[in-house]
Scaffold this motif. Structure first.
Motif, PDB file in Angstrom:
ATOM      1  N   ARG A 174      53.088  57.923  33.150  1.00 24.94           N
ATOM      2  CA  ARG A 174      53.874  57.068  32.253  1.00 24.94           C
ATOM      3  C   ARG A 174      52.977  56.336  31.262  1.00 24.94           C
ATOM      4  NH1 ARG A 174      57.740  55.027  37.138  1.00 24.94           N
ATOM      5  NH2 ARG A 174      59.547  56.388  36.744  1.00 24.94           N
ATOM      6  N   LEU A 175      51.827  55.855  31.760  1.00 28.85           N
ATOM      7  CA  LEU A 175      50.886  55.199  30.846  1.00 28.85           C
ATOM      8  C   LEU A 175      50.408  56.160  29.766  1.00 28.85           C
ATOM      9  CD1 LEU A 175      48.546  52.986  33.097  1.00 28.85           C
ATOM     10  CD2 LEU A 175      50.356  52.226  31.537  1.00 28.85           C
ATOM     11  N   ASN A 176      50.353  57.442  30.116  1.00 30.51           N
ATOM     12  CA  ASN A 176      49.914  58.464  29.158  1.00 30.51           C
ATOM     13  C   ASN A 176      51.037  58.937  28.248  1.00 30.51           C
ATOM     14  OD1 ASN A 176      47.334  58.329  30.185  1.00 30.51           O
ATOM     15  ND2 ASN A 176      47.556  60.136  31.498  1.00 30.51           N
ATOM     16  N   GLY A 177      52.200  58.291  28.359  1.00 27.80           N
ATOM     17  CA  GLY A 177      53.276  58.594  27.418  1.00 27.80           C
ATOM     18  C   GLY A 177      54.348  59.534  27.910  1.00 27.80           C
ATOM     19  N   ILE A 178      54.262  59.972  29.168  1.00 24.13           N
ATOM     20  CA  ILE A 178      55.284  60.880  29.716  1.00 24.13           C
ATOM     21  C   ILE A 178      56.447  60.042  30.239  1.00 24.13           C
ATOM     22  CG2 ILE A 178      55.780  62.633  31.463  1.00 24.13           C
ATOM     23  CD1 ILE A 178      52.822  63.435  31.300  1.00 24.13           C
ATOM     24  N   LYS A 179      57.621  60.245  29.683  1.00 26.10           N
ATOM     25  CA  LYS A 179      58.780  59.420  30.030  1.00 26.10           C
ATOM     26  C   LYS A 179      59.927  60.219  30.629  1.00 26.10           C
ATOM     27  CE  LYS A 179      56.728  55.842  28.192  1.00 26.10           C
ATOM     28  NZ  LYS A 179      56.142  54.772  29.062  1.00 26.10           N
ATOM     29  N   ARG A 180      60.034  61.511  30.289  1.00 25.56           N
ATOM     30  CA  ARG A 180      61.169  62.308  30.753  1.00 25.56           C
ATOM     31  C   ARG A 180      61.159  62.457  32.263  1.00 25.56           C
ATOM     32  NH1 ARG A 180      60.826  67.291  29.662  1.00 25.56           N
ATOM     33  NH2 ARG A 180      63.051  67.733  29.894  1.00 25.56           N
ATOM     34  N   ARG A 181      62.293  62.147  32.887  1.00 34.65           N
ATOM     35  CA  ARG A 181      62.387  62.168  34.343  1.00 34.65           C
ATOM     36  C   ARG A 181      62.087  63.552  34.905  1.00 34.65           C
ATOM     37  NH1 ARG A 181      63.290  58.381  38.640  1.00 34.65           N
ATOM     38  NH2 ARG A 181      63.485  59.700  40.485  1.00 34.65           N
ATOM     39  N   ALA A 182      62.595  64.574  34.263  1.00 34.40           N
ATOM     40  CA  ALA A 182      62.380  65.921  34.777  1.00 34.40           C
ATOM     41  C   ALA A 182      60.892  66.269  34.795  1.00 34.40           C
ATOM     42  CB  ALA A 182      63.153  66.938  33.936  1.00 34.40           C
ATOM     43  N   GLU A 183      60.180  65.868  33.759  1.00 30.37           N
ATOM     44  CA  GLU A 183      58.743  66.137  33.697  1.00 30.37           C
ATOM     45  C   GLU A 183      57.993  65.333  34.740  1.00 30.37           C
ATOM     46  OE1 GLU A 183      55.239  66.448  30.271  1.00 30.37           O
ATOM     47  OE2 GLU A 183      57.232  65.696  29.754  1.00 30.37           O
ATOM     48  N   LEU A 184      58.402  64.069  34.920  1.00 32.52           N
ATOM     49  CA  LEU A 184      57.763  63.236  35.936  1.00 32.52           C
ATOM     50  C   LEU A 184      58.033  63.774  37.337  1.00 32.52           C
ATOM     51  CD1 LEU A 184      58.497  59.672  34.498  1.00 32.52           C
ATOM     52  CD2 LEU A 184      56.252  60.761  34.693  1.00 32.52           C
ATOM     53  N   ASP A 185      59.245  64.292  37.562  1.00 31.41           N
ATOM     54  CA  ASP A 185      59.569  64.865  38.875  1.00 31.41           C
ATOM     55  C   ASP A 185      58.606  65.995  39.229  1.00 31.41           C
ATOM     56  OD1 ASP A 185      61.687  63.135  39.133  1.00 31.41           O
ATOM     57  OD2 ASP A 185      63.248  64.611  38.681  1.00 31.41           O
ATOM     58  N   VAL A 186      58.326  66.829  38.243  1.00 36.44           N
ATOM     59  CA  VAL A 186      57.412  67.957  38.482  1.00 36.44           C
ATOM     60  C   VAL A 186      56.008  67.438  38.787  1.00 36.44           C
ATOM     61  CG1 VAL A 186      56.289  69.953  37.421  1.00 36.44           C
ATOM     62  CG2 VAL A 186      58.744  69.574  37.095  1.00 36.44           C
ATOM     63  N   ILE A 187      55.547  66.467  38.016  1.00 36.41           N
ATOM     64  CA  ILE A 187      54.207  65.913  38.219  1.00 36.41           C
ATOM     65  C   ILE A 187      54.087  65.278  39.600  1.00 36.41           C
ATOM     66  CG2 ILE A 187      52.613  64.105  37.463  1.00 36.41           C
ATOM     67  CD1 ILE A 187      53.609  64.652  34.590  1.00 36.41           C
ATOM     68  N   VAL A 188      55.103  64.511  39.998  1.00 42.10           N
ATOM     69  CA  VAL A 188      55.075  63.838  41.301  1.00 42.10           C
ATOM     70  C   VAL A 188      55.010  64.865  42.424  1.00 42.10           C
ATOM     71  CG1 VAL A 188      56.426  62.440  42.910  1.00 42.10           C
ATOM     72  CG2 VAL A 188      56.194  61.714  40.519  1.00 42.10           C
ATOM     73  N   GLU A 189      55.839  65.883  42.349  1.00 41.19           N
ATOM     74  CA  GLU A 189      55.821  66.897  43.406  1.00 41.19           C
ATOM     75  C   GLU A 189      54.494  67.645  43.431  1.00 41.19           C
ATOM     76  OE1 GLU A 189      58.228  70.883  44.980  1.00 41.19           O
ATOM     77  OE2 GLU A 189      59.131  69.593  43.440  1.00 41.19           O
ATOM     78  N   GLU A 190      53.984  68.009  42.259  1.00 40.14           N
ATOM     79  CA  GLU A 190      52.708  68.733  42.226  1.00 40.14           C
ATOM     80  C   GLU A 190      51.565  67.881  42.769  1.00 40.14           C
ATOM     81  OE1 GLU A 190      52.203  69.927  38.182  1.00 40.14           O
ATOM     82  OE2 GLU A 190      53.396  71.774  38.418  1.00 40.14           O
ATOM     83  N   ALA A 191      51.539  66.591  42.414  1.00 42.81           N
ATOM     84  CA  ALA A 191      50.457  65.719  42.872  1.00 42.81           C
ATOM     85  C   ALA A 191      50.529  65.504  44.376  1.00 42.81           C
ATOM     86  CB  ALA A 191      50.506  64.385  42.136  1.00 42.81           C
ATOM     87  N   LEU A 192      51.726  65.252  44.891  1.00 44.27           N
ATOM     88  CA  LEU A 192      51.877  65.045  46.332  1.00 44.27           C
ATOM     89  C   LEU A 192      51.590  66.324  47.103  1.00 44.27           C
ATOM     90  CD1 LEU A 192      55.043  62.767  46.334  1.00 44.27           C
ATOM     91  CD2 LEU A 192      52.732  62.096  47.039  1.00 44.27           C
TER      92      LEU A 192
END
Length: 300
Positions: A150-168
């Protein structure tokens, strides 16, 4: 690398070479990462004659070593020898300490990370850190991971969902928390919290991950999970770990650097790099007597 510096530099790295010895007693067995690499990987970072000062005090003096691509480099040595100080210099965390400064050269893909115009926040996006004590934010598991993107400018929930799952998933935590992403990260066990912090670090896709005693507060089972995770992460990331546990260094690392504290003519103690080489050589046939004395328990 982009947007870090207006200038770049290349350096020659001084690596301590090994000499034959037959009197060294082996210590812990070497893990799969501890086997000598068949071919030395290219350095991602180079330290050349690096000294770190706190005010007028020279805490670490004259450190030169490479940090190699997709390899795990361990820093070992007794307390007060400057391991963590050097580690924090690799992503400019020492900038947050009043009076701290770095002399010499630390380069990332040839760019001096301390050159004028370099943004330390950009440096830390490429070179992340996991601290000794797990420090989840007082937020949900999801928001802990999404914070950096989010600090890097990513706001879309769908994109964040993918990032969260990939990171975890990358931190071997997804299966354990996928049904409770709204739960506070502080509700996790100590080992899970540390893996959450690792997931938070990799969510912004750094190239290098620094780990400062990441297992010191964990039980053996949680420590084993973190060590196994390091093997997996090294496929995609370059890792530098500070550890007091020599067996851990022998198990998980490809390269090991041994530091100690030396007293100069004025009676002042400075951290010094004694030896850097393949982990297997460090633990079975070190070049320096001081290294042998430390890994065999004669001091430290």
């Amino acid at each position: 690398m982009t947007n870090l510096s207006s200038s770049s530099a290349t350096t020659d790295v001084k690596v301590i070479t090994m000499t034959d010895k037959t009197s060294v007693r082996p210590t812990a067995g070497l893990g799969s990462a501890g086997k000598s690499p068949a071919i030395a990987a290219e350095p991602v970072m180079d330290l050349t004659d690096v000294s770190v000062f706190y005010g007028d005090f020279e805490a670490v003096r004259g450190v030169s070593l490479p940090i190699r691509h997709n390899q795990i480099t361990a820093m070992i040595g007794p307390s007060g020898c400057g391991k963590s100080t050097v580690l924090r210099a690799l992503n400019r965390m020492n900038d947050l300490v009043a009076g701290a400064r770095v002399a010499g050269s630390i380069t990332y893909h040839g760019q001096d990370i301390y050159a004028p115009g370099v943004d330390p926040i950009q440096v830390r996006r490429h070179i992340g850190m996991v601290f000794q004590k797990a420090n989840p934010f007082p937020k949900s598991i999801y928001d802990n991971i999404a914070y950096g993107p989010r600090l890097n400018g990513i706001k879309r929930r769908a994109e964040l969902d993918v990032i969260v799952e990939e990171a975890l998933t990358g931190a071997a935590l997804w299966d354990e928390v996928k049904d409770k992403l709204k739960t506070s990260g502080l509700a996790l066990s100590g080992g899970q919290q540390q893996r959450l912090c690792i997931a938070r670090a990799i969510a912004v896709k750094p190239e290098v991950i620094l780990m400062d005693e990441p297992c010191s507060a964990l039980d053996p089972i949680a420590t084993s999970k973190i060590e196994e995770l390091m093997f997996q992460l090294a496929e995609d990331y370059t890792i530098v770990i500070v550890t007091h546990n020599m067996q851990q260094a022998a198990r998980v690392s490809h390269y090991t650097s041994f530091f100690t504290a030396e007293v100069d003519d004025a009676g002042v103690r400075h951290g010094r790099l004694v030896e850097f080489d393949d982990t297997q050589k460090i633990f079975t046939n070190p070049a320096e007597q001081r290294t042998e004395d430390y890994i065999t328990g004669r001091f430290g």
